[in-house]
Design a protein around this motif. Sequence first.
Motif, PDB file in Angstrom:
ATOM      1  N   ALA A 120       0.836  -1.203   0.000  1.00  8.98           N
ATOM      2  CA  ALA A 120       0.000   0.000   0.000  1.00  8.98           C
ATOM      3  C   ALA A 120       0.872   1.255   0.000  1.00  8.98           C
ATOM      4  O   ALA A 120       0.587   2.219  -0.730  1.00  8.98           O
ATOM      5  CB  ALA A 120      -0.935   0.001   1.208  1.00  8.98           C
ATOM      6  N   ALA A 121       1.932   1.245   0.795  1.00 10.18           N
ATOM      7  CA  ALA A 121       2.818   2.409   0.853  1.00 10.18           C
ATOM      8  C   ALA A 121       3.493   2.635  -0.493  1.00 10.18           C
ATOM      9  O   ALA A 121       3.540   3.765  -0.993  1.00 10.18           O
ATOM     10  CB  ALA A 121       3.860   2.219   1.953  1.00 10.18           C
ATOM     11  N   TYR A 122       4.006   1.558  -1.087  1.00 10.05           N
ATOM     12  CA  TYR A 122       4.643   1.731  -2.387  1.00 10.05           C
ATOM     13  C   TYR A 122       3.632   2.177  -3.435  1.00 10.05           C
ATOM     14  O   TYR A 122       3.939   3.016  -4.284  1.00 10.05           O
ATOM     15  CB  TYR A 122       5.388   0.473  -2.863  1.00 10.05           C
ATOM     16  N   GLY A 123       2.426   1.647  -3.368  1.00 17.00           N
ATOM     17  CA  GLY A 123       1.387   2.077  -4.296  1.00 17.00           C
ATOM     18  C   GLY A 123       1.119   3.566  -4.204  1.00 17.00           C
ATOM     19  O   GLY A 123       0.953   4.252  -5.221  1.00 17.00           O
ATOM     20  N   ALA A 124       1.093   4.087  -2.986  1.00 15.93           N
ATOM     21  CA  ALA A 124       0.880   5.522  -2.788  1.00 15.93           C
ATOM     22  C   ALA A 124       2.065   6.324  -3.329  1.00 15.93           C
ATOM     23  O   ALA A 124       1.882   7.352  -3.998  1.00 15.93           O
ATOM     24  CB  ALA A 124       0.657   5.823  -1.307  1.00 15.93           C
ATOM     25  N   ILE A 125       3.271   5.852  -3.063  1.00 13.76           N
ATOM     26  CA  ILE A 125       4.473   6.511  -3.570  1.00 13.76           C
ATOM     27  C   ILE A 125       4.451   6.533  -5.094  1.00 13.76           C
ATOM     28  O   ILE A 125       4.665   7.577  -5.723  1.00 13.76           O
ATOM     29  CB  ILE A 125       5.746   5.799  -3.047  1.00 13.76           C
ATOM     30  N   ARG A 126       4.195   5.376  -5.683  1.00 13.59           N
ATOM     31  CA  ARG A 126       4.138   5.256  -7.137  1.00 13.59           C
ATOM     32  C   ARG A 126       3.097   6.215  -7.728  1.00 13.59           C
ATOM     33  O   ARG A 126       3.384   6.934  -8.684  1.00 13.59           O
ATOM     34  CB  ARG A 126       3.786   3.817  -7.516  1.00 13.59           C
ATOM     35  N   ASP A 127       1.914   6.236  -7.137  1.00 12.55           N
ATOM     36  CA  ASP A 127       0.853   7.090  -7.667  1.00 12.55           C
ATOM     37  C   ASP A 127       1.222   8.569  -7.605  1.00 12.55           C
ATOM     38  O   ASP A 127       0.944   9.319  -8.552  1.00 12.55           O
ATOM     39  CB  ASP A 127      -0.455   6.840  -6.916  1.00 12.55           C
ATOM     40  N   LEU A 128       1.849   8.994  -6.524  1.00 13.23           N
ATOM     41  CA  LEU A 128       2.250  10.396  -6.409  1.00 13.23           C
ATOM     42  C   LEU A 128       3.360  10.739  -7.395  1.00 13.23           C
ATOM     43  O   LEU A 128       3.361  11.826  -7.999  1.00 13.23           O
ATOM     44  CB  LEU A 128       2.682  10.709  -4.970  1.00 13.23           C
TER      45      LEU A 128
END
Length: 140
Positions: A120-128
């Motif tokens: 989830a954290a990487y997904g948020a980083i990737r999306d930003l």
Amino acid sequence: MSLDVPLLRSSFELVLEREPALTARFYEILFERYPQARPLFSRNGRNQQEEMLARALAAVVDHLEDAPWLVETLGAMGAKHVDYGVTEEMYGWVGDSLLRTLAEVAGDAWTPQLEAAWAAAYGAIRDLMLAGASRAQAAE
């Protein structure tokens, strides 16, 4: 989706205690699994690249509860990565390699809950970062 900040921070501390050269292992895994990524890292020496990633990861973990910082900083990083030739597909390579590195180093401490938190954290980083990349490409 909200992030489990205490779990992310405690697990990050754990993996750094077990493997202070976490980013060195990350790049080994990245280049083993995705050798086509290697040319993207020709600008900086390997040690310099590892240090930059280590600082970036630590900064993100330190700012997990600071949404404006994350949006601004990760958006700028995404825009900068456009100039390096990074494509959307490559973010998947990085996420896969990061999760594999964390799981390997965490060993028996790696749980489904921890994997979900980091995914989830990487997904948020990737999306930003991708949002910043999109803004940069639209401005061209």
